[in-house]
Motif scaffolding. Structure first.
Motif, PDB file in Angstrom:
ATOM      1  N   TYR A 241      -5.156  20.673  15.925  1.00  0.00           N
ATOM      2  CA  TYR A 241      -3.923  21.403  16.231  1.00  0.00           C
ATOM      3  C   TYR A 241      -3.060  20.639  17.225  1.00  0.00           C
ATOM      4  O   TYR A 241      -3.568  19.868  18.058  1.00  0.00           O
ATOM      5  N   THR A 242      -1.763  20.890  17.127  1.00  0.00           N
ATOM      6  CA  THR A 242      -0.859  20.437  18.185  1.00  0.00           C
ATOM      7  C   THR A 242      -1.106  21.288  19.426  1.00  0.00           C
ATOM      8  O   THR A 242      -1.775  22.333  19.362  1.00  0.00           O
ATOM      9  N   THR A 243      -0.559  20.872  20.553  1.00  0.00           N
ATOM     10  CA  THR A 243      -0.721  21.587  21.818  1.00  0.00           C
ATOM     11  C   THR A 243       0.653  21.878  22.419  1.00  0.00           C
ATOM     12  O   THR A 243       1.659  21.318  21.970  1.00  0.00           O
ATOM     13  N   HIS A 247       4.544  19.950  21.869  1.00  0.00           N
ATOM     14  CA  HIS A 247       5.834  20.603  21.648  1.00  0.00           C
ATOM     15  C   HIS A 247       6.823  20.239  22.757  1.00  0.00           C
ATOM     16  O   HIS A 247       8.017  20.063  22.486  1.00  0.00           O
ATOM     17  N   GLU A 286       2.739  28.598  19.227  1.00  0.00           N
ATOM     18  CA  GLU A 286       2.077  27.809  20.264  1.00  0.00           C
ATOM     19  C   GLU A 286       1.418  26.547  19.722  1.00  0.00           C
ATOM     20  O   GLU A 286       1.215  25.580  20.457  1.00  0.00           O
ATOM     21  N   ARG A 287       1.044  26.543  18.446  1.00  0.00           N
ATOM     22  CA  ARG A 287       0.395  25.365  17.878  1.00  0.00           C
ATOM     23  C   ARG A 287       0.612  25.325  16.378  1.00  0.00           C
ATOM     24  O   ARG A 287       0.904  26.332  15.744  1.00  0.00           O
ATOM     25  N   VAL A 323      -2.361  15.565  20.852  1.00  0.00           N
ATOM     26  CA  VAL A 323      -3.036  16.412  19.866  1.00  0.00           C
ATOM     27  C   VAL A 323      -4.538  16.443  20.169  1.00  0.00           C
ATOM     28  O   VAL A 323      -5.136  15.443  20.572  1.00  0.00           O
TER      29      VAL A 323
END
Length: 620
Positions: A241-243, A247, A286-287, A323
């Motif tokens: 996942y992105t964090t 972002h 958020e992700r 990430v």
């Protein structure tokens, strides 16, 4: 000047299917490609299939195409998507070995006796009576009766990374620089679209312990009905996942993002946006999910699905390192956006032949679509119809009720597209009838009729139909209310019937299926599971299938009302100005197609129905 029956320009997924369809129907065919190393190249995601796309691959296979066979041979992981949902939306997806897929398809082309593969950039196409003359950059010219354009994203393509623009095609391959001008000179309207691809990472630099492993499915069906062996899972994928940090990095650098700043003029795909577009569009999220997928068994390169971007290289590195599990990841290839020319697809007939110039066919991303599967499907249809054109035979039009291929082609030639078109199950109104598992039952007879389905394939198809008939005959038997039936009903929480009933009616109970019947009565010894699955779905969903077939019959009633080629829309009272404009531009073949044109209302269709009948009566 060497002469051929047909010439195919481009050897991506559309070009390969078109060239094979032509050569296998006994046309002397020339396949021209900018690079032999780019044949069937998986420029973006190294996968075949997916939601709705798996259905397309199954239909390509059922018609006698190659993509499914190639995917089965080179799959390194395979899964059935949406297996927990209804059968209408279940789709097969394979992680393919990128290098093996290219090699296997190139060998298939080289083995075809009527096919001549030649490296060369096509710069010009001219008309010479009914013939077409194709000229390459080296000054070589070839003549043919029909030409299939399958140029992908190579027309005047530009790779964009931050402020850096490079006049090349995908992966740095040479682009086509002058063919766009030649198309314009033929009166063909062009569009400018954009797509992109994520970074590639070195596998040894990834911390897999922080990610969720994604395993393939066991005992899964292959794409192709010709594949004897089931594909084997040889590798795994990972979910991460992105964090919030990812972002924040993106938000702080939006001024450097060509996709956001307006530096990129081409229209991008709505359903496959860049990561910066997702962060802006879904600001409260958020992700975002990312999938790490192997490119091939003979490389450590990993594809980061969901992380498409055109940010500058240094920003990309910061984004990647934010990430989960990629804190120390090494970038091997930067992500990039690519702009390219394509044609306005409403200029095409449902056969994919250009309306204004007979014998010119277009397939794949040049038609404004995206995806390997969408391209392969169009290439197959364009190749079939170029072959039929060469033989002066009636060309093939697949209806929306025939398959996803019919939906895809009808959508782009009737409605057009203002962004790269992607196939989705929601676009198919008869999707319960158009499942992946019944593609051969729907389309193999059509493939046989046009000459693409081999004797071997057809014999397998007939053998399968015979087995299905045998299953149905067994299920037509009646069973008495005995100890076996009582136990079956009680164990599955069903109320016992008052009289004997057919086995197929027993199956219609909510908690009883064909496999529970088989366990109780030992009906189908050694019968393949996919066959039982197929019959199970047909019986369980019998009522819904009947309703969809009734809807199809209503639709076909309008499809059967043809519109004469010389029918004039201008000046018709009762038709709105917008409808007249759209109908005059699209020139629908029948009332059904007319009803699907954007800007044509049901009231317009009603008026049109009366006027067409009157026109035909007056011109008998």
């Amino acid at each position: 000047m060497e002469e051929f029956d047909s010439i195919v320009i481009g050897a991506g997924h559309a070009g390969c299917e078109a060239a094979l369809a032509l050569s296998r129907t006994r046309n002397k065919t020339l396949l021209l490609t900018i690079s032999l190393d780019a044949i069937a190249f998986l420029a973006c995601n190294p996968s075949i299939g997916g939601t709705a796309k798996g259905q397309l691959v199954g239909e390509i296979d059922a018609l006698g195409g190659q993509m499914g066979i190639n995917a089965d041979k080179t799959a390194i992981q395979i899964r059935m998507l949406n297996s927990g949902k209804g059968p209408a939306v279940q789709s097969l997806r394979a992680q393919a070995d990128k290098n093996a897929y290219h090699t296997e398809m190139k060998k298939t082309l080289e083995d075809e006796k009527n096919l001549y593969v030649r490296q060369g950039e096509v710069t010009k196409v001219e008309l010479d009576g009914e013939s077409k003359i194709v000229t390459t950059q080296l000054g070589l010219s070839y003549k043919a009766r029909s030409v299939v354009f399958a140029t992908g994203v190579y027309l005047k393509s530009e790779i964009i990374i931050g402020q850096c623009r490079e006049a090349v095609g995908p992966n740095g391959f040479k682009r086509s620089s002058t063919l766009s001008e030649s198309l314009s000179n033929l009166g063909i309207r062009l569009l400018r679209f954009k797509t992109g691809t994520p970074v590639r990472l070195h596998g040894r630099s990834v911390d897999y312990s922080q990610m969720e492993i994604q395993l393939g499915d066991e005992n899964i069906m292959p794409f192709s009905f010709m594949s004897e062996e089931k594909p084997q899972n040889k590798t795994v994928c990972y979910l991460t996942y992105t964090t919030p940090e990812t972002h924040e990095i993106i938000r702080q650098n939006l001024d450097k993002a060509p996709a956001i700043s307006g530096e990129i003029k081409g229209v991008g795909p709505r359903y496959c946006p860049s990561i910066e577009t997702k962060v802006v569009r879904f600001a409260d999220k958020e992700r975002h999910q990312l999938f790490l997928e192997p490119e091939s068994l003979d490389t450590h390169e990993m594809y980061l699905q969901g992380f498409s971007t055109s940010m500058p290289s240094d920003i990309q590195e910061k984004m990647v390192h934010s990430v989960i599990g990629l804190e120390n990841a090494e970038i091997m290839r930067d992500a990039y956006a690519i702009e390219y020319d394509c044609i306005e697809p409403t200029q095409l007939k449902p056969t994919l032949e250009l309306k204004t110039i007979p014998g010119l066919f277009f397939a794949g991303q040049i038609n404004g679509t995206s995806g390997y599967e969408e391209a392969g499907a169009q290439g197959l249809v364009a190749g079939i119809n170029a072959s039929l054109y060469n033989q002066n035979k009636e060309q093939l039009i697949l209806k929306r009720s025939d398959g996803y291929i019919g939906v895809l082609i009808d959508d782009i030639v009737t409605k057009g597209t203002n962004e790269p078109y992607r196939m989705m199950t929601s676009r198919a109104e008869y999707r319960l009838l158009l499942r992946q598992d019944n593609a051969d039952m729907r389309l193999t007879e059509i493939g046989r009729k046009v000459g693409l389905v081999s004797n071997e394939r057809y014999e397998k198809f007939l053998a399968k139909k015979k087995k299905m008939q045998g299953i149905e005959e067994k299920l037509a038997q009646k069973v008495k209310i005995d100890e076996k039936l009582t136990k079956l009903f009680e164990e599955n929480g069903e109320n016992l019937p008052k009289e004997s009933m057919r086995l197929r009616d027993v199956m219609k109970r909510n908690n009883i299926d064909i496999f529970k019947l088989d366990k109780t009565y030992n009906l189908f010894d050694e019968t393949e599971k996919p066959l039982l699955d197929f019959v199970n779905i047909n019986i369980k969903y019998e009522g819904y299938l009947k309703q969809q077939q009734e809807d199809v019959d209503k639709m076909l009633a309008n499809e059967s009302i043809s519109i004469p080629e010389n029918f004039e829309y201008k000046g018709i009272k009762g038709l709105r100005a917008e409808a007249i404009e759209k109908l005059s531009e699209i020139r629908p073949l029948n009332l059904g197609q007319a009803s699907r044109i954007s800007g044509v209302s049901p009231a317009d269709v009603a008026v049109l129905s009366v006027l067409i009948k009157k026109f035909k009566d007056e011109n008998k």
